[in-house]
Write a protein that holds these residues in place. Sequence first.
Motif, PDB file in Angstrom:
ATOM      1  N   ALA A  12       0.828  -1.210   0.000  1.00  0.00           N
ATOM      2  CA  ALA A  12       0.000   0.000   0.000  1.00  0.00           C
ATOM      3  C   ALA A  12       0.859   1.255   0.000  1.00  0.00           C
ATOM      4  O   ALA A  12       2.038   1.222   0.320  1.00  0.00           O
ATOM      5  CB  ALA A  12      -0.904  -0.001   1.217  1.00  0.00           C
ATOM      6  N   LEU A  13       0.253   2.331  -0.343  1.00  0.00           N
ATOM      7  CA  LEU A  13       0.920   3.622  -0.400  1.00  0.00           C
ATOM      8  C   LEU A  13       1.080   4.198   0.998  1.00  0.00           C
ATOM      9  O   LEU A  13       0.186   4.131   1.820  1.00  0.00           O
ATOM     10  CB  LEU A  13       0.098   4.579  -1.257  1.00  0.00           C
ATOM     11  CG  LEU A  13       0.684   5.935  -1.500  1.00  0.00           C
ATOM     12  CD1 LEU A  13       1.939   5.810  -2.350  1.00  0.00           C
ATOM     13  CD2 LEU A  13      -0.318   6.804  -2.192  1.00  0.00           C
ATOM     14  N   LEU A  16      -0.617   8.836   2.090  1.00  0.00           N
ATOM     15  CA  LEU A  16      -0.932   9.713   0.967  1.00  0.00           C
ATOM     16  C   LEU A  16      -1.504  11.041   1.466  1.00  0.00           C
ATOM     17  O   LEU A  16      -1.174  12.092   0.945  1.00  0.00           O
ATOM     18  CB  LEU A  16      -1.920   9.033   0.024  1.00  0.00           C
ATOM     19  CG  LEU A  16      -2.327   9.824  -1.210  1.00  0.00           C
ATOM     20  CD1 LEU A  16      -1.126  10.058  -2.109  1.00  0.00           C
ATOM     21  CD2 LEU A  16      -3.408   9.091  -1.963  1.00  0.00           C
ATOM     22  N   ASN A  30       3.467   1.488   2.761  1.00  0.00           N
ATOM     23  CA  ASN A  30       3.159   1.839   4.141  1.00  0.00           C
ATOM     24  C   ASN A  30       3.484   0.665   5.059  1.00  0.00           C
ATOM     25  O   ASN A  30       3.171   0.695   6.228  1.00  0.00           O
ATOM     26  CB  ASN A  30       1.694   2.267   4.290  1.00  0.00           C
ATOM     27  CG  ASN A  30       0.721   1.140   4.040  1.00  0.00           C
ATOM     28  OD1 ASN A  30       1.103   0.019   3.743  1.00  0.00           O
ATOM     29  ND2 ASN A  30      -0.558   1.445   4.141  1.00  0.00           N
ATOM     30  N   CYS A  64      -5.068  -1.124   2.133  1.00  0.00           N
ATOM     31  CA  CYS A  64      -5.355   0.315   2.033  1.00  0.00           C
ATOM     32  C   CYS A  64      -6.493   0.689   2.971  1.00  0.00           C
ATOM     33  O   CYS A  64      -7.622   0.940   2.545  1.00  0.00           O
ATOM     34  CB  CYS A  64      -5.716   0.681   0.593  1.00  0.00           C
ATOM     35  SG  CYS A  64      -4.348   0.506  -0.547  1.00  0.00           S
ATOM     36  N   THR A  71      -8.410   9.061   0.521  1.00  0.00           N
ATOM     37  CA  THR A  71      -7.081   8.493   0.746  1.00  0.00           C
ATOM     38  C   THR A  71      -7.089   7.003   0.448  1.00  0.00           C
ATOM     39  O   THR A  71      -6.181   6.484  -0.206  1.00  0.00           O
ATOM     40  CB  THR A  71      -6.630   8.733   2.204  1.00  0.00           C
ATOM     41  OG1 THR A  71      -6.579  10.143   2.430  1.00  0.00           O
ATOM     42  CG2 THR A  71      -5.283   8.110   2.479  1.00  0.00           C
ATOM     43  N   CYS A  75      -4.984   5.157  -2.496  1.00  0.00           N
ATOM     44  CA  CYS A  75      -4.074   4.082  -2.125  1.00  0.00           C
ATOM     45  C   CYS A  75      -4.369   2.832  -2.944  1.00  0.00           C
ATOM     46  O   CYS A  75      -3.461   2.203  -3.495  1.00  0.00           O
ATOM     47  CB  CYS A  75      -4.205   3.786  -0.629  1.00  0.00           C
ATOM     48  SG  CYS A  75      -3.267   2.351  -0.065  1.00  0.00           S
TER      49      CYS A  75
END
Length: 109
Positions: A12-13, A16, A30, A64, A71, A75
């Motif tokens: 996952a990002l 963000l 993340n 996510c 967000t 993600c």
Amino acid sequence: MFATKTLIALTALASLAAAGSANAGEFESNGRTAAVRYHDINLSDAAGQKELQRRIRSASNRVCVSADTRTMAACRKLALDHVKAPVASAIARAATGERYADAQTRVGK
């Protein structure tokens, strides 16, 4: 082999919302991951490919997690974009009947 049928873990990002300006080319994990296994499906047919996409979407939902829906959606999109190439490669190998181990041997030489 079981390990040859596991897609690269979906990641996952990272934060963000805090970054606020992550562009499409950036991908930061993340730390959350989810393995997507596909040893039990046939990627050479449309039904198998659809099932793999379902599993990937499900994994993106698990990695996510955010109270903010924007967000979370961003993600998921970035996480899904991040695994497009490995997915395409797995489907291409299935279409030609090539095993992952065979492809890795050729790349390493």
